[in-house]
Design a protein around this motif. Structure first.
Motif, PDB file in Angstrom:
ATOM      1  N   LEU A  65       1.156  -1.289   0.029  1.00 26.89           N
ATOM      2  CA  LEU A  65      -0.134  -0.106   0.013  1.00 26.89           C
ATOM      3  C   LEU A  65       1.170   1.458  -0.346  1.00 26.89           C
ATOM      4  O   LEU A  65       0.763   2.381  -0.686  1.00 26.89           O
ATOM      5  N   GLN A  66       2.155   1.380   1.042  1.00 31.65           N
ATOM      6  CA  GLN A  66       2.993   2.297   0.380  1.00 31.65           C
ATOM      7  C   GLN A  66       3.302   2.246  -0.406  1.00 31.65           C
ATOM      8  O   GLN A  66       3.641   3.542  -0.970  1.00 31.65           O
ATOM      9  N   GLN A  67       3.865   1.713  -1.102  1.00 40.04           N
ATOM     10  CA  GLN A  67       4.870   0.893  -2.775  1.00 40.04           C
ATOM     11  C   GLN A  67       3.485   2.457  -3.489  1.00 40.04           C
ATOM     12  O   GLN A  67       4.361   3.021  -4.198  1.00 40.04           O
ATOM     13  N   LEU A  68       1.921   1.713  -3.534  1.00 41.08           N
ATOM     14  CA  LEU A  68       1.387   2.403  -4.157  1.00 41.08           C
ATOM     15  C   LEU A  68       0.869   4.140  -3.928  1.00 41.08           C
ATOM     16  O   LEU A  68       0.568   4.277  -4.646  1.00 41.08           O
ATOM     17  N   ASP A  69       1.281   4.289  -3.235  1.00 41.55           N
ATOM     18  CA  ASP A  69       0.619   5.843  -2.244  1.00 41.55           C
ATOM     19  C   ASP A  69       1.922   6.510  -2.762  1.00 41.55           C
ATOM     20  O   ASP A  69       1.698   7.190  -3.682  1.00 41.55           O
ATOM     21  N   ASN A  70       3.423   6.243  -2.443  1.00 38.88           N
ATOM     22  CA  ASN A  70       4.219   6.268  -3.117  1.00 38.88           C
ATOM     23  C   ASN A  70       4.539   6.674  -4.863  1.00 38.88           C
ATOM     24  O   ASN A  70       5.026   8.050  -5.582  1.00 38.88           O
ATOM     25  N   GLN A  71       3.705   6.188  -5.397  1.00 39.09           N
ATOM     26  CA  GLN A  71       3.926   5.666  -7.249  1.00 39.09           C
ATOM     27  C   GLN A  71       2.023   6.460  -7.008  1.00 39.09           C
ATOM     28  O   GLN A  71       3.042   7.381  -8.496  1.00 39.09           O
ATOM     29  N   SER A  72       1.670   6.815  -6.485  1.00 37.34           N
ATOM     30  CA  SER A  72       0.249   8.257  -6.935  1.00 37.34           C
ATOM     31  C   SER A  72       1.098   9.198  -6.865  1.00 37.34           C
ATOM     32  O   SER A  72       0.606   9.838  -7.494  1.00 37.34           O
ATOM     33  N   THR A  73       1.937   9.512  -5.571  1.00 36.55           N
ATOM     34  CA  THR A  73       1.861  10.485  -5.117  1.00 36.55           C
ATOM     35  C   THR A  73       3.033  11.427  -6.161  1.00 36.55           C
ATOM     36  O   THR A  73       2.804  12.423  -6.591  1.00 36.55           O
ATOM     37  N   LEU A  74       3.817  10.777  -7.106  1.00 35.15           N
ATOM     38  CA  LEU A  74       4.815  10.581  -7.307  1.00 35.15           C
ATOM     39  C   LEU A  74       4.181  11.129  -8.448  1.00 35.15           C
ATOM     40  O   LEU A  74       4.546  11.483 -10.103  1.00 35.15           O
ATOM     41  N   GLN A  75       3.855  10.009  -9.455  1.00 33.02           N
ATOM     42  CA  GLN A  75       2.504  10.321 -10.702  1.00 33.02           C
ATOM     43  C   GLN A  75       1.542  11.671 -10.639  1.00 33.02           C
ATOM     44  O   GLN A  75       1.477  12.766 -11.961  1.00 33.02           O
ATOM     45  N   GLN A  76       0.647  12.468  -9.451  1.00 36.20           N
ATOM     46  CA  GLN A  76       0.388  13.229  -9.244  1.00 36.20           C
ATOM     47  C   GLN A  76       2.374  14.846  -9.497  1.00 36.20           C
ATOM     48  O   GLN A  76       1.173  15.923 -10.217  1.00 36.20           O
ATOM     49  N   LEU A  77       3.113  14.863  -9.139  1.00 36.55           N
ATOM     50  CA  LEU A  77       3.590  15.847  -9.130  1.00 36.55           C
ATOM     51  C   LEU A  77       4.093  15.862 -10.660  1.00 36.55           C
ATOM     52  O   LEU A  77       4.369  16.826 -11.407  1.00 36.55           O
ATOM     53  N   ILE A  78       4.330  14.391 -11.795  1.00 40.51           N
ATOM     54  CA  ILE A  78       4.726  14.782 -13.179  1.00 40.51           C
ATOM     55  C   ILE A  78       3.631  14.811 -14.036  1.00 40.51           C
ATOM     56  O   ILE A  78       3.944  15.639 -14.616  1.00 40.51           O
ATOM     57  N   GLU A  79       2.526  14.730 -13.729  1.00 42.88           N
ATOM     58  CA  GLU A  79       1.023  15.458 -14.373  1.00 42.88           C
ATOM     59  C   GLU A  79       1.414  16.914 -14.174  1.00 42.88           C
ATOM     60  O   GLU A  79       0.511  17.115 -15.637  1.00 42.88           O
ATOM     61  N   ARG A  80       1.887  17.143 -13.428  1.00 43.41           N
ATOM     62  CA  ARG A  80       1.633  18.358 -13.021  1.00 43.41           C
ATOM     63  C   ARG A  80       3.136  19.780 -13.756  1.00 43.41           C
ATOM     64  O   ARG A  80       2.914  20.532 -14.323  1.00 43.41           O
ATOM     65  N   LEU A  81       3.863  18.903 -13.812  1.00 41.20           N
ATOM     66  CA  LEU A  81       5.249  18.969 -14.370  1.00 41.20           C
ATOM     67  C   LEU A  81       4.976  19.342 -16.181  1.00 41.20           C
ATOM     68  O   LEU A  81       5.684  20.044 -17.236  1.00 41.20           O
ATOM     69  N   LYS A  82       4.718  18.112 -16.284  1.00 44.46           N
ATOM     70  CA  LYS A  82       3.772  18.030 -17.930  1.00 44.46           C
ATOM     71  C   LYS A  82       3.409  19.685 -18.722  1.00 44.46           C
ATOM     72  O   LYS A  82       4.389  19.980 -19.456  1.00 44.46           O
ATOM     73  N   PRO A  83       2.377  20.490 -17.954  1.00 49.13           N
ATOM     74  CA  PRO A  83       2.421  21.557 -18.362  1.00 49.13           C
ATOM     75  C   PRO A  83       3.258  22.788 -18.048  1.00 49.13           C
ATOM     76  O   PRO A  83       3.215  23.514 -19.261  1.00 49.13           O
ATOM     77  N   LEU A  84       3.993  22.622 -17.361  1.00 48.40           N
ATOM     78  CA  LEU A  84       5.147  23.074 -17.328  1.00 48.40           C
ATOM     79  C   LEU A  84       6.064  23.374 -18.216  1.00 48.40           C
ATOM     80  O   LEU A  84       6.306  24.019 -19.039  1.00 48.40           O
ATOM     81  N   HIS A  85       5.975  22.056 -18.931  1.00 50.61           N
ATOM     82  CA  HIS A  85       7.033  21.671 -20.344  1.00 50.61           C
ATOM     83  C   HIS A  85       6.495  22.052 -21.244  1.00 50.61           C
ATOM     84  O   HIS A  85       6.800  22.999 -22.301  1.00 50.61           O
ATOM     85  N   VAL A  86       5.622  22.417 -21.617  1.00 49.18           N
ATOM     86  CA  VAL A  86       4.585  23.062 -22.587  1.00 49.18           C
ATOM     87  C   VAL A  86       4.871  23.889 -22.917  1.00 49.18           C
ATOM     88  O   VAL A  86       5.723  24.873 -23.623  1.00 49.18           O
ATOM     89  N   ILE A  87       4.530  24.576 -21.657  1.00 54.18           N
ATOM     90  CA  ILE A  87       4.703  26.184 -21.237  1.00 54.18           C
ATOM     91  C   ILE A  87       6.565  26.537 -22.097  1.00 54.18           C
ATOM     92  O   ILE A  87       6.422  27.764 -22.303  1.00 54.18           O
ATOM     93  N   LEU A  88       7.339  26.355 -21.140  1.00 56.85           N
ATOM     94  CA  LEU A  88       8.470  25.844 -21.228  1.00 56.85           C
ATOM     95  C   LEU A  88       8.958  25.899 -22.503  1.00 56.85           C
ATOM     96  O   LEU A  88       9.825  27.113 -23.491  1.00 56.85           O
ATOM     97  N   SER A  89       8.377  25.052 -23.701  1.00 53.54           N
ATOM     98  CA  SER A  89       8.943  24.348 -24.968  1.00 53.54           C
ATOM     99  C   SER A  89       8.763  26.144 -25.352  1.00 53.54           C
ATOM    100  O   SER A  89       8.884  25.672 -27.035  1.00 53.54           O
ATOM    101  N   GLN A  90       7.958  26.722 -25.003  1.00 55.73           N
ATOM    102  CA  GLN A  90       7.512  28.149 -26.470  1.00 55.73           C
ATOM    103  C   GLN A  90       9.256  28.973 -26.262  1.00 55.73           C
ATOM    104  O   GLN A  90       8.855  29.873 -27.303  1.00 55.73           O
ATOM    105  N   ASN A  91      10.141  28.571 -25.599  1.00 55.47           N
ATOM    106  CA  ASN A  91      11.116  29.318 -25.599  1.00 55.47           C
ATOM    107  C   ASN A  91      12.246  29.013 -25.853  1.00 55.47           C
ATOM    108  O   ASN A  91      12.418  27.751 -24.957  1.00 55.47           O
TER     109      ASN A  91
END
Length: 608
Positions: free
Chosen positions: A8-34
């Motif tokens: 359960l801890q492993q799944l929770d860590n995986q979910s937390t990491l995935q949430q962070l990555i999903e937020r980083l993806k729009p940031l990458h899209v934004i910065l890619s314009q420069n």
């Protein structure tokens, strides 16, 4: 119960990491314009990709300690070239894929895909072509089908190099990407002072390498004694220790020798790898550290933007280009001329089949308009050409037959005073007459042969008529769409150009995405990092707040400059000219009757 809690801890860590990555993806899209922060943006993309993929394990050490052989033994096949005289010249990622291939990632970001047979050329070959290619390669990715690679990516690295301060050197950029490091020693050959210092330096990066002692089958002394001696020298800088014989493991898998495989201890290494890559909390922590370091790099980049080109030049040149109306007028005249050329071509293509009413006319059109060609059309064109050629040959032969037959009739009538009829009595034949009849039968045989070819080709031409006809209409429509797209592209360019008069103004607008990124960091990324779900210390949280605050403090809004711009919108080129409404495609619509060629009836054989 304990195992369930761990899962359960492993799944929770995986979910937390995935949430962070999903937020980083729009940031990458934004910065890619420069383009100014292109390298920093690329590093963010690599963090996102590595976090979303399976863990990465790096095998490093001096040349010829058996790193390549180790990976081959784990995969149970000689995938990588392990020639002692040709060490690995490029860092090699081995990943899972059902379709085996090699991808070379070049320093400029370009990616080229090769057949798996080219792996030796890219990694160890010393011929001139290989050396030229490798000069421009950042790393390569080898995709193979193996169950171990479903859970982990392996890296076969170049050998450690001499570095400063009596410490071996290895690419820090690559070290930051990996989840686990395996330091490889050759059994009986102790780590040098440079290597020990390198292991100490890894610890300062937060990396605890695991030790592999390879080649135990070639060690004359006690393996355990050698391992213990090494452990006593630098135990606090390393994690797990495994002693193996990669060479014997590879041979055991090749010969199906289970005892040799056990003695090689390669299964212990495989088990250790599976244990390490299953630690999701460690992976989450690793990604967090990478992103915190990346934030510091982004801060430095953004703080320098207002002090460097091209930002400064944008201010100086916008006013100059605002007054340069002559250049703008010249561009507009150029665009009008381009649209006129596109319109003329569009009209020609829309009427390409208008005058096509026969197979001959179709073949003439295919020969002159190369955009009406693909493998299907070319095959049909080839057979249709043969069909028409044989029809022409048949007609020519038939004329020859008719002329020869007329000569025979005249000769017979002159000789007998009667009209020609068959069979001719023997007493009425002359030598010349017999020769003429033999000649007629020879031509008749040629005509019969041509009939066979005509029938065969005609069957193909008729059978595939509507398939090819539809394809030709598709190709013509595709050409029209291409022309329309060219005008669309021109119109897009015009819109972009009139939004900001010249290239400097366009460059200035690139920094709007930095403003957007500042807001996104503050509103979306910072709360995610500080909400206590990620493994981040209080000291790191203070550092994150300060870094993001410094990033957001850089003023790039330049609103005052925008207010000084006075740009009048001009009519879109497309609103002035709607090609599709003005010119409709006249499709090809031939029937069997338009295709079939009429030919004279085949004469009968003359009985001699």
């Amino acid at each position: 119960m304990t195992e369930q809690v761990h899962n359960l801890q492993q799944l929770d860590n995986q979910s937390t990491l995935q949430q962070l990555i999903e937020r980083l993806k729009p940031l990458h899209v934004i910065l890619s314009q420069n383009s100014y922060v292109k390298d920093t943006t690329y590093r963010l993309k690599r963090i996102i990709d590595d976090a979303g993929s399976q863990p990465i394990i790096l095998f490093l050490g001096k040349e010829r300690v058996g790193k390549t052989t180790l990976i081959n033994s784990l995969l149970g096949r000689k995938l990588l070239e392990d020639n002692k005289n040709e060490p690995t010249h490029v860092n090699t990622f081995i990943k899972y894929s059902a379709q085996e291939c090699v991808k070379a990632v070049f320093l400029d970001g370009m990616v080229a895909t090769f057949d798996i047979s080219k792996l030796k050329l890219l990694t160890v070959s010393n011929n001139e072509s290989a050396q030229i290619i490798r000069e421009h390669i950042d790393y390569i990715e080898v995709y193979v089908k193996h169950d171990l690679l479903k859970d982990v990516t392996l890296i076969d690295s170049m050998g450690l190099e001499p570095g400063a301060n009596n410490t071996a050197y290895f690419s820090q950029t690559l070290l930051q990407r990996v989840d686990e490091v395996f330091f490889v020693l050759r059994a009986g050959s102790s780590a040098t002072e440079e290597e020990v210092n390198f292991l100490k330096k890894l610890n300062t990066f937060g990396i605890e390498a695991n030790l592999i002692v390879n080649g135990i089958d070639q060690l004359d002394g006690d393996v355990n004694a050698f391992v213990l001696a090494e452990k006593n020298r630098y135990d606090k800088y390393i994690g797990q220790i495994v002693a193996v014989s990669a060479r014997n493991a590879l041979e055991a898998r090749k010969t199906n020798d289970s005892q040799m495989l056990i003695d090689s201890r390669i299964t212990q290494l495989t088990q250790l790898i599976q244990e390490l890559v299953g630690n999701q909390q460690k992976k989450t922590r690793h990604v967090v550290e990478l992103f915190i370091n990346w934030l510091g790099r982004l801060r430095k980049e953004i703080e320098l933007i207002p002090l460097r080109e091209p930002y400064i030049s944008a201010y100086e040149n916008i006013e100059q280009y605002q007054s340069d109306f002559e250049l703008e007028f010249t561009r507009k005249q150029r665009d009008i001329a381009l649209v006129s050329a596109y319109e003329e071509e569009y009209e020609q293509v829309s009427k390409v089949f208008k005058e096509v009413q026969t197979l001959y006319q179709l073949l003439q059109k295919l020969a002159s308009d190369l955009y009406l060609r693909d493998s299907l059309v070319e095959k049909y064109e080839e057979v249709a050409g043969l069909y028409q050629k044989n029809v022409r040959d048949y007609r020519k032969l038939h004329v020859e037959y008719t002329m020869e037959y007329t000569r025979l009739e005249k000769q017979y009538k002159k000789q007998t005073g009667q009209s020609l009829s068959f069979p001719i009595p023997a007493e009425e034949k002359s030598g010349l007459m017999s020769d003429r009849m033999a000649s007629l039968n020879k031509i008749q045989a040629q005509l019969a042969e041509k009939i066979e070819f005509i029938t065969k080709y005609e069957e193909f031409v008729l059978k595939n008529l509507y398939i090819v006809q539809n394809r030709l209409n598709e190709l013509a429509d595709k050409r029209l769409q291409m022309i329309q797209n060219q005008v669309d592209d021109l119109n897009i360019q015009r819109k972009r150009e009139r939004t900001y008069l010249k290239s400097y103004a366009d460059k200035l607008t690139e920094f709007n995405c930095i403003v957007e990124a500042q807001s996104f960091l503050k509103d979306a990324i910072q709360p995610c990092l500080l909400d206590d779900t990620l493994p981040i210390t209080d000291q790191e949280k203070d550092h994150i707040r300060n870094t993001i605050e410094c990033i957001c403090a850089v003023d790039l809004t330049h609103q005052a400059l925008y207010k000084r711009l006075n740009i009048n919108d001009s009519d879109d080129l497309l609103t002035q000219l709607d090609f599709n409404a003005k010119f409709k495609l006249i499709g090809l619509s031939l029937t069997e009757a338009d295709i079939v060629s009429e030919i004279p009836v085949l004469p009968q054989i003359i009985e001699l």
